[in-house]
Design a protein around this motif. Sequence first.
Motif, PDB file in Angstrom:
ATOM      1  N   UNK A  65     -18.191  26.764  -2.628  1.00 30.78           N
ATOM      2  CA  UNK A  65     -17.636  28.086  -2.330  1.00 30.78           C
ATOM      3  C   UNK A  65     -17.692  28.372  -0.835  1.00 30.78           C
ATOM      4  N   UNK A  66     -18.791  28.008  -0.190  1.00 29.55           N
ATOM      5  CA  UNK A  66     -18.911  28.264   1.250  1.00 29.55           C
ATOM      6  C   UNK A  66     -17.975  27.374   2.076  1.00 29.55           C
ATOM      7  N   UNK A  67     -17.647  26.213   1.576  1.00 34.71           N
ATOM      8  CA  UNK A  67     -16.740  25.323   2.317  1.00 34.71           C
ATOM      9  C   UNK A  67     -15.272  25.736   2.171  1.00 34.71           C
ATOM     10  N   UNK A  68     -14.926  26.412   1.078  1.00 34.48           N
ATOM     11  CA  UNK A  68     -13.503  26.619   0.828  1.00 34.48           C
ATOM     12  C   UNK A  68     -13.064  28.080   0.701  1.00 34.48           C
ATOM     13  N   UNK A  69     -13.941  28.993   0.348  1.00 33.98           N
ATOM     14  CA  UNK A  69     -13.526  30.364   0.061  1.00 33.98           C
ATOM     15  C   UNK A  69     -13.968  31.304   1.184  1.00 33.98           C
ATOM     16  N   UNK A  73     -17.621  33.388   2.266  1.00 36.46           N
ATOM     17  CA  UNK A  73     -18.202  33.305   3.607  1.00 36.46           C
ATOM     18  C   UNK A  73     -18.404  34.713   4.175  1.00 36.46           C
ATOM     19  N   UNK A  74     -17.406  35.571   4.002  1.00 37.68           N
ATOM     20  CA  UNK A  74     -17.513  36.949   4.491  1.00 37.68           C
ATOM     21  C   UNK A  74     -18.626  37.702   3.764  1.00 37.68           C
ATOM     22  N   UNK A  75     -18.763  37.478   2.468  1.00 37.58           N
ATOM     23  CA  UNK A  75     -19.828  38.138   1.716  1.00 37.58           C
ATOM     24  C   UNK A  75     -21.204  37.698   2.211  1.00 37.58           C
TER      25      UNK A  75
END
Length: 151
Positions: A65-69, A73-75
Motif C-alpha cells: 500500500x505504501x509503495x503504490x497508493x 501515503x498521505x494518511x
Amino acid sequence: MKNMNRFHFLLSICCAVLVYVCISVLAGQEGIWAYNQLKAHKIFLSLHVEALQRLNRQLVSDDNALRSDNDVIAAYAKKMGFVRDGERLVKISGISETPAFVYDPGTRVMRPEIIFVPEWIAKSIAFLIFILYNLAYSLLCVLHRYDTAKI
C-alpha cells in the motif's frame, strides 16, 4: 525346594524388569511424560508461528500500500504530523523517513527443559525392588523355619 527358590528368584527378576520398563515408558527420557511436554511446547510454538505469519501478512500489505497508493501515503504522513487538513503531500528527496510505529515481532521462545526420570534412577529402583523381594522371601523362609511348602 530348589525349584521354589529358582521360581522366586526368577519372579523377583521379572518384577524388577517390569518396574524398570514401566518407569522408562512412563517417565523416562523418551517416555510418555516427556512426549506430552514436547507436544505442549509444539502447540505453544505453532501459536507463535501463526502470530508471526499474521504480522508478516500485515507488513506485506502495508508495504504494498505504501509503495503504490498515494492516499495511504498521505494518511501515514498526516498521522505522523507532516500534513495538515487541506494541504497536499509533496515528496522531497534526501530527507530520511521515520516509521509510523514499530511492529512487535514477538518474544524469543526457547525450548523448555524437559523433566524426566534419569536412566540410573530407574535402574536403581528396579534393583532395589529385586533386593527387597529376595530379602522379603528370605525372611519369610527364616520365619517359617526353612519350610518352603508353607510359603
